[in-house]
Design a protein around this motif. Structure first.
Motif: not given
Length: 802
Positions: A81-107
């Motif tokens: 469940a934790g792994g699938l939650g992270g996988y779903a979080g990746g889609f939510l970040i890119i689709f709805y937060l529009k956080a692309g490459a390099g948006a996080g700390p240390f690129g």
């Protein structure tokens, strides 16, 4: 499984599964619709993003609900469940937060970092699912997964580098993100295949769904890596349905009931194969790099895989050594170092499977308990070690085993004659004294042996087979029966005979039936043998004797069921039953105006029970019987079994005011000095002396001197087994007080007693304790140890004291 989930959880699980199915179906139609489904072509991208995100989120929720229920494997499904939650979080970040490459700390790419959580957590969940008994996980399984992942990564990097060299001209994180997905999903697929292999490839819907889900994920991730290398990857294609299929199938797998099959312990062949193939692949990458330069990442991954493979081999060798040691420990007795019962069974199976002539000897030490109780358990352990050394000196290390307590087994090649000869050799070796803790200790041994019937020329019993172990078990049982027969007879060595089985089975059935009879208290009855004053021939009391009115065998005397009761541990229950019935009868006599004392026999288990004195007191109070109307009889043998504790218990009974009688006097081995310390009121001369009184001068002298000694100690004297008038006259002439025997009355039910001679006043008076001083010259009446011939049940006119 679902029945153990909270109702709210079951509803939520159903909603999740339905939502997964509908969301994935909608995504599939949106991603692949052409021609007849042209009306879907214009579907906005937002709806596809919603469907893709919905499938992954609902799959994570489905696994989380499964983990929340009390249905087992909760850790495994929580990790998934934790792994699938992270996988779903990746889609939510890119689709709805529009956080692309390099948006996080240390690129870092936050979307990829979240999605990649699926692979380590998912693999940990698979390990927990296949190793549920190991809460901290299995290091070997983790190493296998790491080796597979590194090998897959090195091969993938090598292949991608050959087909898409441009990928490696970009940033390092770009390469890591592109390759991490296929490496992770292929590792999950290998782990799921290994889990199904542990079920011996039996059909299991849960594992098949997991394999299909991780397989779909691997296909999508491999295509993603290739397209990402070419810069052609975009969302909104048929590949979206492939991405979503993996989480959807895993979410559905959470609610499939697992096949109830014990996982195969140890390392399955498929696990070894996967680990071996991964190591070989890593070596291939390193060899290829020698001829054709490969990316540093591929070489690094392959080198790490080889390093872990070496570590895994070292761990495997260590585990193998521990396993071998555990096997040895499991087959070895810790104290003596001899093979144990399990090892003895294994040896017997091997010999019987080869149809070799085999005799099994069981040795039980005589007197071991006395050494333990007297010198302590450390001395007992030393005795066992010394015994094992002597057995080894005769039989050899491969044929001797300690099967428990002070019992040893020896396996001998040969027939019954060889077994009998070997048994005598072993017994002679064990009879030699040992010096333990400064004391010289000599114990005997009882040996029973049995020979394999197939090797002896006779057929085995139906159903016996060395392959199934029934022949070995039967051989052990027969040797055990023979050994206990040797103990009973005091013959030291006995071989098994078919007739022994009949007796053993009869005793077992008799003990079981007696237990039921005592529980119902309707078959075990009490008869009473009258006791008469030798001069006035008035009734002075009765002795309560147990009889068993068996439903099929008729009325049984004590000699027919007491041995079975003793083996089954029923003596205390039998005493309680007889005591209760006897006191109830005394109460009935009192209600009729007659004070008739009753004697009840007690045993060593009674006197060694710390609650026995209190129970006797409660029984007297319950029936409202004066203590002086009860006399408890104890034999010399019982007293000598544990003198200190027995004498203390007798003192407690004497304090209640209960009369005490020393029964079967002269047949034991006790010293006359015990008569000064035993708080008894009465001495009963055994029938073996009384029956020879008229014709044997020695018996007459013994009886006369015993009566004089007893009177000097202020003891009453009762003579048992009086069957003729001549014996009665002699007893009267030498001063005997009371007699009982067939001449004056046999044991009968209470309503058949002749009560015409009951005196009008109480005939029993409590004798003060301590007693008055000895009469002068009483010591001259006898000072030697009184011994007599062995008592044979049923001999003479009396009844066995019970």
């Amino acid at each position: 499984m679902a029945a153990r989930i909270h109702p709210v959880g079951r509803v939520l699980a159903g909603v999740c599964q339905l939502g997964i199915a509908l969301s994935w179906a909608g995504l599939f139609l949106q991603s692949t619709a052409t021609g007849s489904f042209g009306f879907l072509r214009g579907t906005p991208m937002s709806s596809r993003e919603l469907a893709l995100s919905g499938v992954t989120v609902l799959a994570a929720v489905s696994c989380a609900v499964r983990a929340a229920g009390r249905t087992g494997q909760r850790t495994a499904w929580a990790l998934l469940a934790g792994g699938l939650g992270g996988y779903a979080g990746g889609f939510l970040i890119i689709f709805y937060l529009k956080a692309g490459a390099g948006a996080g700390p240390f690129g870092l790419n936050l979307s990829d970092c979240s999605s990649l959580l699926l692979y380590p957590l998912g693999f940990a969940g698979l390990v927990a699912m296949t190793h549920p008994q190991q809460r901290r996980g299995d290091l070997s399984a983790s190493l296998d997964g790491a080796i597979a992942a590194l090998a897959v990564g090195s091969v993938t990097v090598s292949l991608v580098a050959a087909g898409h060299p441009r990928l490696f001209h970009g940033g390092g994180l770009k390469v890591v993100y592109a390759l991490a997905y296929p490496v992770g999903s292929l590792t999950l697929l290998a782990g799921a295949l290994a889990g199904l292999a542990l079920l011996r490839w039996r059909f299991d819907g849960r594992w098949l769904l997991l394999i299909a889900g991780f397989g779909a994920l691997a296909v999508g991730d491999c295509i993603y890596a290739v397209r990402s290398a070419d810069g052609q990857f975009v969302f909104g294609t048929w590949l979206d349905a492939v991405y979503a299929a993996g989480p959807a199938l895993v979410g559905l797998a959470a609610w499939r009931a697992p096949r109830v099959v014990q996982l195969v312990p140890g390392r399955s062949a498929i696990v070894l194969t996967i680990s071996g193939v991964a190591t070989l692949a890593a070596l291939t990458v390193l060899v290829t790099d020698h001829w054709h330069r490969l990316p540093t990442l591929a070489v690094g991954l392959a080198s790490a895989g080889i390093f872990l493979s070496v570590a895994r081999t070292a761990l495997y060798l260590r585990q193998d050594r521990l396993f071998q040691r555990a096997q040895r420990d499991a087959l070895t007795d810790e104290l003596t170092g001899l093979p144990n019962r399990r090892a003895m069974y294994r040896l017997l199976h091997q010999r019987l499977a080869g149809n070799e002539a085999t005799t099994l000897l069981l040795i039980d030490l005589d007197g071991f308990k006395e050494v333990n109780d007297t010198l302590g358990h450390a001395a007992g352990d030393e005795l066992l070690v010394g015994t094992s050394s002597r057995l080894l000196s005769v039989a050899g290390s491969e044929h001797v085993a300690r099967i428990g307590g002070d019992e040893f087994a020896v396996v001998v090649a040969g027939d019954a004659a060889d077994g009998a000869l070997f048994a005598e050799l072993l017994r002679a070796a064990l009879e030699q004294p040992l010096v333990i803790d400064g004391a010289t200790v000599a114990v005997g041994a009882s040996v029973g042996f049995a020979t394999d019937t197939a090797a002896g020329g006779e057929p085995r019993a139906v159903g016996e087979s060395p392959a199934t172990g029934t022949a070995a078990g039967e051989l052990l049982r027969r040797a055990d029966v023979a050994m206990y027969r040797a103990k009973e007879l005091g013959s030291h060595v006995e071989g098994w005979l078919p007739a022994l089985d009949t007796g053993t089975r009869d005793r077992l059935e008799l003990a079981s039936a007696l237990r039921s009879a005592l529980g119902r208290r309707e078959q075990v009855v009490v008869h009473y043998q009258p006791k008469y004053d030798v001069h006035t021939r008035q009734l002075t009391g009765v002795e309560a004797l147990a009889r068993w009115q068996h439903p099929t065998r008729g009325l049984l005397g004590p000699s027919e069921f007491l041995p079975a009761a003793e083996r089954a541990g029923l003596l205390a229950a039998l005493t309680e039953h007889v005591l209760d019935a006897a006191l109830a009868q005394v109460r009935r006599f009192l209600d009729r105006g007659m004070e008739i004392p009753v004697s009840v026999n007690i045993t060593a288990p009674d006197l060694l029970d710390l609650t026995f004195v209190r129970r006797v007191g409660r029984a007297l109070d319950s029936h409202e019987v004066p203590a002086e109307l009860l006399c408890l009889e104890v034999t010399e043998t019982v007293v000598m079994s544990d003198p200190d504790r027995i004498v203390a218990a007798l003192g407690g009974l004497r304090a209640l005011g209960v009369g005490l009688s020393l029964d079967d006097y002269g047949t034991g081995l006790s010293s006359l000095a015990y008569l000064q310390t035993l708080p008894v009121d009465e001495l009963k001369i055994d029938r073996s002396f009384v029956s020879r009184l008229v014709h044997d001068r020695g018996s007459a002298l013994i009886v006369g001197s015993t009566i004089g000694l007893a009177h000097g100690l202020a003891l009453r004297v009762v003579a048992e087994g009086v069957e003729d008038e001549a014996t009665m006259q002699v007893l009267a002439s030498v001063g005997c007080d009371t007699v009982q025997g067939f001449l004056l009355g046999r044991p009968v039910p209470a309503d058949e007693l002749d009560l015409a001679s009951v005196p009008s006043r109480p005939i029993t008076e409590a004798i003060p304790w301590p007693r008055p001083g000895l009469i002068a010259g009483a010591a001259a009446a006898g000072s030697a140890v009184m011994t007599g011939p062995e008592f044979k049940p049923g001999a003479g006119g009396g009844d066995r004291s019970w």
